[in-house]
Motif scaffolding. Structure first.
Motif, PDB file in Angstrom:
ATOM      1  N   ARG A  90     -27.815  -0.750  -9.170  1.00  0.00           N
ATOM      2  CA  ARG A  90     -28.977   0.134  -9.113  1.00  0.00           C
ATOM      3  C   ARG A  90     -28.942   1.087 -10.289  1.00  0.00           C
ATOM      4  O   ARG A  90     -27.916   1.725 -10.560  1.00  0.00           O
ATOM      5  N   ALA A  91     -30.067   1.212 -11.003  1.00  0.00           N
ATOM      6  CA  ALA A  91     -30.111   2.066 -12.188  1.00  0.00           C
ATOM      7  C   ALA A  91     -29.944   3.534 -11.834  1.00  0.00           C
ATOM      8  O   ALA A  91     -29.374   4.308 -12.603  1.00  0.00           O
ATOM      9  N   ALA A  92     -30.422   3.940 -10.652  1.00  0.00           N
ATOM     10  CA  ALA A  92     -30.423   5.361 -10.303  1.00  0.00           C
ATOM     11  C   ALA A  92     -29.022   5.919 -10.077  1.00  0.00           C
ATOM     12  O   ALA A  92     -28.693   7.013 -10.535  1.00  0.00           O
ATOM     13  N   ASP A  93     -28.177   5.164  -9.370  1.00  0.00           N
ATOM     14  CA  ASP A  93     -26.860   5.696  -9.018  1.00  0.00           C
ATOM     15  C   ASP A  93     -25.695   4.807  -9.443  1.00  0.00           C
ATOM     16  O   ASP A  93     -24.538   5.154  -9.212  1.00  0.00           O
ATOM     17  N   GLY A  94     -25.984   3.673 -10.054  1.00  0.00           N
ATOM     18  CA  GLY A  94     -24.922   2.806 -10.530  1.00  0.00           C
ATOM     19  C   GLY A  94     -24.235   1.976  -9.465  1.00  0.00           C
ATOM     20  O   GLY A  94     -23.238   1.309  -9.759  1.00  0.00           O
ATOM     21  N   GLN A  95     -24.731   1.984  -8.246  1.00  0.00           N
ATOM     22  CA  GLN A  95     -24.082   1.210  -7.189  1.00  0.00           C
ATOM     23  C   GLN A  95     -24.211  -0.283  -7.476  1.00  0.00           C
ATOM     24  O   GLN A  95     -25.304  -0.807  -7.669  1.00  0.00           O
ATOM     25  N   VAL A  96     -23.052  -0.962  -7.506  1.00  0.00           N
ATOM     26  CA  VAL A  96     -23.045  -2.399  -7.779  1.00  0.00           C
ATOM     27  C   VAL A  96     -23.529  -3.143  -6.541  1.00  0.00           C
ATOM     28  O   VAL A  96     -23.035  -2.924  -5.428  1.00  0.00           O
ATOM     29  N   LEU A  97     -24.480  -4.042  -6.744  1.00  0.00           N
ATOM     30  CA  LEU A  97     -25.079  -4.792  -5.649  1.00  0.00           C
ATOM     31  C   LEU A  97     -24.462  -6.174  -5.487  1.00  0.00           C
ATOM     32  O   LEU A  97     -24.297  -6.654  -4.366  1.00  0.00           O
ATOM     33  N   ARG A  98     -24.136  -6.833  -6.610  1.00  0.00           N
ATOM     34  CA  ARG A  98     -23.574  -8.167  -6.531  1.00  0.00           C
ATOM     35  C   ARG A  98     -22.934  -8.532  -7.870  1.00  0.00           C
ATOM     36  O   ARG A  98     -23.261  -7.941  -8.909  1.00  0.00           O
ATOM     37  N   ILE A  99     -22.059  -9.523  -7.839  1.00  0.00           N
ATOM     38  CA  ILE A  99     -21.415 -10.049  -9.039  1.00  0.00           C
ATOM     39  C   ILE A  99     -21.610 -11.557  -9.032  1.00  0.00           C
ATOM     40  O   ILE A  99     -21.098 -12.249  -8.157  1.00  0.00           O
ATOM     41  N   ASP A 100     -22.364 -12.065  -9.994  1.00  0.00           N
ATOM     42  CA  ASP A 100     -22.589 -13.502 -10.124  1.00  0.00           C
ATOM     43  C   ASP A 100     -21.744 -14.043 -11.264  1.00  0.00           C
ATOM     44  O   ASP A 100     -21.791 -13.508 -12.379  1.00  0.00           O
ATOM     45  N   VAL A 101     -20.986 -15.087 -10.992  1.00  0.00           N
ATOM     46  CA  VAL A 101     -20.142 -15.724 -12.000  1.00  0.00           C
ATOM     47  C   VAL A 101     -20.701 -17.108 -12.297  1.00  0.00           C
ATOM     48  O   VAL A 101     -20.996 -17.884 -11.387  1.00  0.00           O
ATOM     49  N   SER A 102     -20.846 -17.423 -13.564  1.00  0.00           N
ATOM     50  CA  SER A 102     -21.447 -18.682 -13.993  1.00  0.00           C
ATOM     51  C   SER A 102     -20.582 -19.881 -13.622  1.00  0.00           C
ATOM     52  O   SER A 102     -19.346 -19.794 -13.572  1.00  0.00           O
ATOM     53  N   ASP A 103     -21.240 -21.017 -13.393  1.00  0.00           N
ATOM     54  CA  ASP A 103     -20.512 -22.266 -13.177  1.00  0.00           C
ATOM     55  C   ASP A 103     -19.692 -22.654 -14.402  1.00  0.00           C
ATOM     56  O   ASP A 103     -18.759 -23.458 -14.297  1.00  0.00           O
ATOM     57  N   ALA A 104     -20.025 -22.099 -15.581  1.00  0.00           N
ATOM     58  CA  ALA A 104     -19.243 -22.384 -16.784  1.00  0.00           C
ATOM     59  C   ALA A 104     -17.843 -21.788 -16.697  1.00  0.00           C
ATOM     60  O   ALA A 104     -16.939 -22.211 -17.419  1.00  0.00           O
ATOM     61  N   VAL A 105     -17.651 -20.801 -15.823  1.00  0.00           N
ATOM     62  CA  VAL A 105     -16.321 -20.209 -15.615  1.00  0.00           C
ATOM     63  C   VAL A 105     -15.524 -21.070 -14.648  1.00  0.00           C
ATOM     64  O   VAL A 105     -14.396 -21.475 -14.926  1.00  0.00           O
ATOM     65  N   ALA A 106     -16.085 -21.362 -13.496  1.00  0.00           N
ATOM     66  CA  ALA A 106     -15.461 -22.214 -12.478  1.00  0.00           C
ATOM     67  C   ALA A 106     -16.461 -22.399 -11.352  1.00  0.00           C
ATOM     68  O   ALA A 106     -17.411 -21.618 -11.203  1.00  0.00           O
ATOM     69  N   THR A 107     -16.219 -23.438 -10.537  1.00  0.00           N
ATOM     70  CA  THR A 107     -17.074 -23.692  -9.378  1.00  0.00           C
ATOM     71  C   THR A 107     -16.190 -23.916  -8.153  1.00  0.00           C
ATOM     72  O   THR A 107     -15.957 -25.057  -7.749  1.00  0.00           O
ATOM     73  N   PRO A 108     -15.657 -22.844  -7.572  1.00  0.00           N
ATOM     74  CA  PRO A 108     -14.836 -23.003  -6.363  1.00  0.00           C
ATOM     75  C   PRO A 108     -15.624 -23.667  -5.238  1.00  0.00           C
ATOM     76  O   PRO A 108     -16.848 -23.545  -5.157  1.00  0.00           O
TER      77      PRO A 108
END
Length: 232
Positions: A90-108
């Motif tokens: 969120r831009a207002a308070d910096g609260q992280v909502l999610r972390i998406d990691v690309s399939d180019a890194v790994a696909t567990p």
């Protein structure tokens, strides 16, 4: 930095969480360059506070380590080619909502979500990013310890963890539970931690050169864009 440790002991009277059948996962595509730069994106939201992303990108489009604000160039918030991890907040308070990691890194095989823990009792400021498997929270979600407990889970139910010192960026350990190894979860954790530290304003991840055999083996298999930064 260690690459794996034995799982924590569980109470005898409490059954271990069910494990999903695992599939063999192909390794990530080879990186085209060792260059990593950072993009800032803006996302249009309707009826919600404005959201931004910090994206780690593996490409030669900009010099290594360059922060680039793309929010004015692409109002749709599309990720640049070669993106590795996208930390949305969120831009207002910096609260992280999610972390998406690309399939180019790994696909567990299992869907992963994350918990962040700041270790108040540590001599130096230290944080852990812990990966959990399953659907207790949406894939990619970042939650705190109370949100883990509300789903009837404990920190010992994790599938992996990266722990590092926030001021120096030194990675203290990377751990993956034995049944979940060889799926790239360690790579996912390192990528996610690098994206999170950018949003938090912490030092880049690195090591102090003291590696166990397992840690050295892990780094030998790390993508080309991480090895120069983690072997300083």
């Amino acid at each position: 930095m260690t690459a794996a440790v034995a799982p924590e002991e569980r109470d005898e009277e409490r059954p271990a969480p069910a494990r999903r059948p695992l599939r063999r996962v192909a390794g990530p595509p080879a990186a085209t360059t060792e260059t990593v730069w950072f993009a800032r994106l803006a996302h249009r939201t309707v009826g919600r506070p404005t959201e931004h992303s910090v994206v780690v990108v593996n490409s030669d489009r900009f010099p290594p380590g360059t922060p680039v604000d793309l929010s004015g160039h692409d109002p749709h918030g599309r990720r640049p080619a070669g993106w590795l991890v996208d930390v949305r907040y969120r831009a207002a308070d910096g609260q992280v909502l999610r972390i998406d990691v690309s399939d180019a890194v790994a696909t567990p095989a299992p869907p992963l979500w994350f918990a962040e823990i700041c270790h108040a009792t540590s001599v130096v400021p230290t944080v852990s990013l812990i990966a959990f498997a399953g659907t207790a929270h949406p894939e990619g979600a970042l939650v705190g310890p109370p949100d883990v407990a509300r789903r009837g889970l404990r920190m010992g139910d994790r599938v992996g963890e990266i722990r590092w010192w926030t001021r120096s960026g030194i990675v203290e350990s990377v751990t993956v539970e034995p049944v979940f190894r060889r799926q790239g979860i360690g790579r996912v954790l390192v990528a996610a931690a690098e994206g999170l530290r950018l949003v938090r304003g912490w030092a880049p991840l690195t090591t102090d050169g003291r590696l166990t055999d397992a840690g050295a083996e892990w780094l030998d298999g790390a993508p080309a864009y991480w090895r120069p930064r983690l072997l300083r």
